[in-house]
Enzyme design. Structure first.
Site, mmCIF file in Angstrom:
data_model
loop_
_atom_site.group_PDB
_atom_site.id
_atom_site.type_symbol
_atom_site.label_atom_id
_atom_site.label_comp_id
_atom_site.label_asym_id
_atom_site.label_seq_id
_atom_site.Cartn_x
_atom_site.Cartn_y
_atom_site.Cartn_z
ATOM 1 N N GLY A 285 11.924 -8.445 34.798
ATOM 2 C CA GLY A 285 13.145 -7.848 35.307
ATOM 3 C C GLY A 285 14.225 -7.820 34.236
ATOM 4 N N GLY B 213 -8.257 -0.641 7.800
ATOM 5 C CA GLY B 213 -6.934 -1.040 8.265
ATOM 6 C C GLY B 213 -6.722 -0.785 9.742
ATOM 7 N N THR C 262 -1.226 8.344 13.508
ATOM 8 C CA THR C 262 -0.650 8.378 14.843
ATOM 9 C C THR C 262 -1.737 8.487 15.906
ATOM 10 O OG1 THR C 262 -0.491 10.789 14.877
ATOM 11 C CG2 THR C 262 1.397 9.571 13.947
ATOM 12 N N LEU D 70 1.139 4.829 -0.025
ATOM 13 C CA LEU D 70 0.551 6.151 0.205
ATOM 14 C C LEU D 70 1.569 7.107 0.822
ATOM 15 C CD1 LEU D 70 -1.935 8.039 0.295
ATOM 16 C CD2 LEU D 70 -2.491 7.045 2.528
ATOM 17 N N PHE E 249 0.868 -1.182 0.000
ATOM 18 C CA PHE E 249 0.000 0.000 0.000
ATOM 19 C C PHE E 249 0.899 1.224 0.000
ATOM 20 C CE2 PHE E 249 -2.747 3.090 2.272
ATOM 21 C CZ PHE E 249 -3.923 2.979 1.536
ATOM 22 N N GLU F 168 4.748 9.224 1.910
ATOM 23 C CA GLU F 168 5.900 9.722 1.163
ATOM 24 C C GLU F 168 6.915 10.346 2.115
ATOM 25 O OE1 GLU F 168 3.475 10.779 -2.950
ATOM 26 O OE2 GLU F 168 4.439 12.408 -1.822
ATOM 27 N N GLU G 122 -0.668 4.064 10.085
ATOM 28 C CA GLU G 122 -2.105 4.153 9.795
ATOM 29 C C GLU G 122 -2.787 5.194 10.689
ATOM 30 O OE1 GLU G 122 -4.321 0.709 8.757
ATOM 31 O OE2 GLU G 122 -2.534 -0.441 8.299
ATOM 32 N N GLN H 285 8.619 -5.486 32.814
ATOM 33 C CA GLN H 285 8.981 -5.222 34.206
ATOM 34 C C GLN H 285 8.855 -6.481 35.056
ATOM 35 O OE1 GLN H 285 10.114 -2.235 34.682
ATOM 36 N NE2 GLN H 285 10.489 -2.229 36.887
#
Length: 386
Positions: free
Chosen positions: A341, A241, A367, A128, A126, A130, A365, A338
């Site tokens: 450890g 998506g 933020t 898209l 896909f 750039e 997709e 955590q």
């Protein structure tokens, strides 16, 4: 666990069981080696095709497998539990490319691409994003110019999943004053080059690439949908998506919790299992609540789609699910590290990879910040992105 089965049909449970068995037998044993090599075994794509996973929800006449959106979501969740790199291959090739061809393609385009994509004989990417355009999809600078009965495409794309292994690229390019147009570009076209991006924090086994298109000539029959309608196609595809990303995040988080619970029961300190320590149980309990909440939000969007809602109609709900699930995956995997450890910091154990893979889920997709603005716009009617 009962909460994972509640409300599912027998068919949906069967799809999930098929995926879970595949993940446990053919993915989990190899995850560390693939991560170190920065490359999954390419034969895994063929196996995904043989099992029908790459054909889920596609029309049967083109080699697809009849399934609802929730079944696809359950399968995606299991793949995310196993390896986000493999989940990404499926989410992009099937979720972003094949489903878009099935929705917007001509009969000839469907016949040309869908059987091969569904069988795992071909992969899609896909294209898209750039180098200068990420969140602002409408500002794509790649251009397609008419030349007789052909189009000539010039531009660059970045962070393209499957970019170096795909057989067809769904490319979005600017076409004059009419906005963006979508094209199905064979990756063996003269002038099309893909360069893999290495050194990623996570998703190391997944092929991520920069694409360069220099005078790539394709016929008008490769145009997907109407000229100038590409942005609408892209946004609708991204809404679908985001459900897939959310499901993958749920699976990743579930895998981290499962690993941490096993370790907490086995690891002893001060003469007893660390599972008996209150603060360890707090980490696990917080994580379990996050996983369950993310799963409910994600399944709700899938059920909306199965009830007939269009991507535009469930777009906000998809953003809610994607935002919460991706951020939850980061919190959960960090909590679970955590619990381990110091051992969580080395790749002998899986939680470090879960954390590294989780981090990108809040970025691609859309933020987390973009998801908040989409949700805010739906609440207030005010578009804060413009």
């Amino acid at each position: 666990m009962l909460t994972r089965d509640f409300g599912l049909t027998e068919t949906q449970r069967d799809f999930r069981s098929l995926a879970a068995e595949f993940v446990d037998n053919e993915i989990v044993p190899h995850v560390r080696d693939w991560d170190r090599a920065e490359r999954v075994d390419p034969d895994i794509v063929k196996r995904l095709g043989e099992l029908g996973i790459l054909g889920l929800t596609l029309p049967e006449e083109y080699g697809g497998v009849e399934a609802d959106m929730l079944s696809y979501t359950l399968v995606t969740e299991e793949l995310g539990r196993g390896d986000s790199s493999v989940r990404g291959i499926v989410s992009v090739s099937l979720g972003l490319v094949s489903k878009t061809i099935a929705t917007h393609g001509t009969d000839e385009q469907k016949a040309e691409w869908l059987p091969r994509l569904a069988a795992g004989e071909a992969l899609g990417c896909f294209a898209l994003t750039e180098p200068g355009t990420g969140t602002d999809a409408g500002s794509v600078s790649t251009r397609a110019v008419r030349d007789g009965g052909d189009w000539v495409i010039d531009g660059a794309k970045i962070f393209i999943t499957n970019g170096t292994v795909a057989d067809v690229a769904l490319v979005f390019a600017r076409t004059g004053e009419k906005g963006l147009t979508a094209f199905l570009v064979p990756t063996d076209s003269p002038g099309f080059t893909a360069t893999e991006i290495h050194g990623k924090l996570g998703l190391r086994g997944q092929a991520t690439a920069e694409l360069i298109l220099e005078d790539v000539r394709i016929p008008d029959t490769a145009r997907l949908g109407e000229e100038g309608r590409g942005l609408g196609i892209a946004l609708g595809t991204l809404s679908r998506g985001r459900v897939s990303v959310a499901a993958g995040a749920v699976g990743l988080a579930q895998g981290a919790v499962d690993a941490a619970v096993r370790y907490a029961r086995e690891r002893t300190q001060f003469g007893k299992p660390i599972a008996s320590f209150q603060l360890v149980q707090e980490l696990l309990a917080d994580s379990e609540v996050d996983v369950r909440t993310a799963r409910l939000l994600t399944h709700q969007v899938a059920r909306m789609a199965d009830a007939g809602a269009s991507p535009k109609e469930y777009a906000t709900d998809a953003s809610v699910a994607k935002y919460h699930a991706s951020e939850a995956a980061v919190r959960v995997s960090n909590n679970c590290l955590q619990v381990f450890g110091g051992y969580g910091y080395i790749d002998e154990y899986p939680v470090g990879k879960y954390l590294r893979d989780a981090r990108v889920l809040t970025l691609y997709e859309g933020t987390s910040q973009v998801q908040k603005l989409i949700i805010g716009r739906a609440l207030t009617g005010v578009d804060a992105m413009n």
